[in-house]
Design an enzyme around this catalytic site. Structure first.
Site, short mmCIF file in Angstrom:
data_model
loop_
_atom_site.label_atom_id
_atom_site.label_comp_id
_atom_site.label_asym_id
_atom_site.label_seq_id
_atom_site.Cartn_x
_atom_site.Cartn_y
_atom_site.Cartn_z
N ASN A 1 0.85 -1.18 0.00
CA ASN A 1 0.00 0.00 0.00
C ASN A 1 0.89 1.24 0.00
OD1 ASN A 1 -2.56 -1.33 0.18
ND2 ASN A 1 -2.12 -1.79 2.32
N HIS B 1 6.58 -1.20 3.16
CA HIS B 1 6.44 -2.61 3.53
C HIS B 1 5.65 -3.36 2.48
CE1 HIS B 1 3.12 -0.35 5.42
NE2 HIS B 1 2.37 -1.41 5.22
P1 AMP Z 1 -0.70 -0.89 5.77
O1 AMP Z 1 -2.17 -0.59 5.80
O2 AMP Z 1 -0.26 -1.47 4.45
O3 AMP Z 1 0.14 0.29 6.21
O4 AMP Z 1 -0.49 -2.08 6.80
C1 AMP Z 1 0.09 -1.94 8.05
C2 AMP Z 1 0.07 -3.30 8.70
O5 AMP Z 1 0.90 -3.26 9.84
C3 AMP Z 1 -1.31 -3.78 9.16
O6 AMP Z 1 -1.61 -5.02 8.53
C4 AMP Z 1 -1.14 -3.93 10.68
O7 AMP Z 1 -1.86 -5.03 11.22
C5 AMP Z 1 0.36 -4.12 10.81
N1 AMP Z 1 0.95 -3.74 12.10
C6 AMP Z 1 0.78 -2.59 12.78
N2 AMP Z 1 1.50 -2.59 13.91
C7 AMP Z 1 2.17 -3.77 13.94
C8 AMP Z 1 3.09 -4.37 14.84
N3 AMP Z 1 3.48 -3.75 15.97
N4 AMP Z 1 3.57 -5.59 14.56
C9 AMP Z 1 3.18 -6.23 13.44
N5 AMP Z 1 2.32 -5.72 12.53
C10 AMP Z 1 1.82 -4.51 12.77
#
Ligand code: AMP
Length: 126
Positions: free
Chosen positions: A97, A110
């Site tokens: 994203n 990511h």
């Molecule tokens: P995005 O919407 O592509 O920015 O996705 C961010 C992702 O990060 C989501 O799927 C969240 O569940 C994940 N996320 C947020 N905080 C953490 C964390 N501390 N450890 C692992 N995943 C996380």
């Protein structure tokens, strides 16, 4: 909260803190280019995040500003993680994203890896 593609990198974001070891993560892989860990709120039986070891907000930033060795090393690591997790036979999906319309929540580049079930159509039809 979403982020825009033009945003300056802020190293207080949660993935920067994971890279610095300030908060825990369930690591599955790391090398000099990338760090991979389980998503805290999995959307599939396997949901792993792969992040580059560098200060890039999103692919929009990474693709322009990252050095070639990091770009190559990062994307190779994404494939390595899928292979190490045994996902090649059943298949997997990667997704990144970038910015507001994609609902990017964490402003550190990511890639999501999803696997472990039939993943359905590429985008929601809802
Ligand atoms: P995005 O919407 O592509 O920015 O996705 C961010 C992702 O990060 C989501 O799927 C969240 O569940 C994940 N996320 C947020 N905080 C953490 C964390 N501390 N450890 C692992 N995943 C996380």
């Amino acid at each position: 909260m979403s982020v825009s593609n033009g945003e300056t990198y802020n190293d207080s974001n949660i993935f920067a803190r994971i890279l610095r070891g300030e908060i825990p993560a369930r690591m599955v892989f790391q090398n000099e280019f990338a760090f991979a860990f389980h998503d805290i709120n999995p959307q599939a039986p396997v949901h792993v995040l792969v992040i580059p070891k560098g200060p890039y907000v999103s692919l929009a930033d990474f693709s322009v500003h990252a050095p070639d060795d990091l770009v190559v090393g990062f994307w190779r690591a994404v494939g390595d993680v899928a292979r190490l997790l045994g996902l090649e036979e059943g298949g997997y999906r990667i997704l990144t994203n970038a910015g507001q319309d994609a609902h990017q929540e964490v402003p550190h580049m990511h890639v999501h890896i999803f696997a472990g079930k039939a993943l359905g159509p590429m985008l929601s039809r809802g």
